[in-house]
Design an enzyme around this catalytic site. Structure first.
Site, short mmCIF file in Angstrom:
data_model
loop_
_atom_site.label_atom_id
_atom_site.label_comp_id
_atom_site.label_asym_id
_atom_site.label_seq_id
_atom_site.Cartn_x
_atom_site.Cartn_y
_atom_site.Cartn_z
N LEU A 271 -0.10 -7.06 -8.55
CA LEU A 271 -0.59 -6.97 -7.17
C LEU A 271 0.21 -5.97 -6.35
CD1 LEU A 271 -2.91 -8.35 -5.68
CD2 LEU A 271 -1.24 -9.85 -4.61
N LYS B 157 6.98 3.03 -7.31
CA LYS B 157 5.78 3.44 -8.05
C LYS B 157 4.63 2.47 -7.76
CE LYS B 157 7.60 3.83 -12.25
NZ LYS B 157 7.76 4.25 -13.66
#
Length: 383
Positions: free
Chosen positions: A116, A151
């Site tokens: 998520l 990232k």
């Protein structure tokens, strides 16, 4: 040949700074960390929550924002690697676009695991060319790894994280009380990332796992020893990430366990979790190191015995040399034409190699399969 008549150079140094904060009960009415912003003033929040987390904490989540006077659009979403997709990305963009928030002082809040935080991070980094977000990891995987780095990404064309960005969160709130709701397999999934760090760069963390790891898994890291291991893992990953946030240097010790694992994890029919695939990769890479004379037999035994003691390795009967070789080739492209394969040369130490050949992958693969059969036979006798 034309000669340039004028040359402009645009240059700016961007300050990257965000806080990783250990907290307790982020939904407590006296805890303002979840709604405080670097630039105060906004009273609206777009909140994306893992569906399983929402099922358990929905009352507390709604009550928290209501007590704080925050108008919240709360969006539960099912996770899992298959849901880190373009369709979920665009679905979240549509939800966000229908709920107006200020571009700088009303950050998106992401409450969930690594899948998520990757997905929502990508949404936040691309919507209006980037809006702030707060990560609240609810799994060990997110706590010690995914939620801390910069990232973001989604899977594309059957490849893991093929589309993504570098985008830092505004803050990361660490609340380990979420772990008490996790199934054992998801506890072990996160432990896989801790094992990776211990083998490749932190011998003291390795020793701590040997001494306390099994008990911490049983307690779901709710005790003091759990804090010791979690905090050491976070120290280790931040030391790795901070000087190389944008991966200008593609030789990264954090890539240990992430060369062959992507192919295992994304293989059709595979139900491996990320941390499980990482641990298989760590053991396999350690076997390559052993066959190269980088690791002693005692050091290799120490690694595989820790993995078995912690019960973080799963059976992988379909592991094959061609699959792993293709994964190494794909990572070579990703790493700009060099393998840059991190291999342990002692517990907590590593080197990078660029000359692994198919024959080595084949030998290590056969060694791995033989070892796996022998180890599980011994375990079944003990059971």
């Amino acid at each position: 040949m034309k000669v340039a008549l004028k040359h402009w150079r645009v240059s700016q140094k961007q300050l990257i700074q965000y806080d990783v904060i250990r907290s307790s009960d982020v939904f407590d009415e006296n805890n303002d960390l979840l709604i405080s912003s670097e630039k105060n003033g906004g009273n609206r929040r777009f909140v994306v929550v893992d569906q399983r987390v929402y099922d358990i904490f929905s009352d507390k989540i709604h009550k928290y924002f209501r007590q704080k006077g925050i108008i919240a659009r709360i969006v539960p979403i099912s996770t899992g690697e298959a849901n880190k997709s373009i369709s979920n990305y665009t679905s979240l963009l549509e939800e966000l676009d229908s709920f107006s928030i200020n571009r700088r002082n009303e950050p998106i809040i992401c409450i969930g695991g690594g899948v998520l935080t990757d997905l929502v991070g990508f949404v936040a980094s691309t919507y209006r060319r980037g809006i702030p977000r707060i990560n609240v990891p609810t799994t060990i995987m997110g706590y010690v790894d995914a939620a801390i780095g910069i990232k973001t990404g989604i899977n594309f064309n059957e490849s893991k994280n093929r589309v993504g960005t570098f985008s830092c969160p505004q803050k990361v709130l660490l609340d380990k009380t979420f772990f008490s709701t996790l199934e054992r397999r998801h506890i072990l999934n996160g432990v896989g990332e801790i094992v990776k760090l211990a083998i490749i760069k932190d011998s003291n963390l390795f020793t701590a796992l040997e001494k306390y790891g099994k008990a911490c898994i049983s307690s779901k890291f709710q005790d003091d020893k759990g804090d010791l291991i979690l905090e050491r893992a976070i120290d280790s990953i931040i030391q790795e990430l901070e000087p190389n946030l944008f991966e200008d240097n593609l030789s990264r010790s954090a890539d240990f366990g992430h060369t062959f694992s992507t192919a295992l994890e994304m293989q059709k029919g595979s139900d491996l979790l990320h941390g499980e695939a990482v641990v298989i990769d760590c053991v396999f890479s350690s076997m390559i190191a052993f066959k190269r004379g980088l690791l002693s037999k005692n050091q290799l035994d120490g690694i595989v015995n820790l993995v078995l003691e912690l019960d973080v390795l799963v059976d992988c009967p379909w592991i094959e040399d061609t699959l792993l070789w293709d994964a190494l080739m794909e990572r070579t492209y990703h790493r700009n034409g060099l393998q840059r394969l991190p291999l342990p040369c002692a517990i907590g130490e590593h080197i990078f190699v660029n000359d692994v050949e198919f024959s080595e992958v084949h030998i290590a693969c056969e060694f791995f399969k033989k070892w796996m059969c022998e180890k599980w036979k011994k375990l079944s006798i003990l059971i």
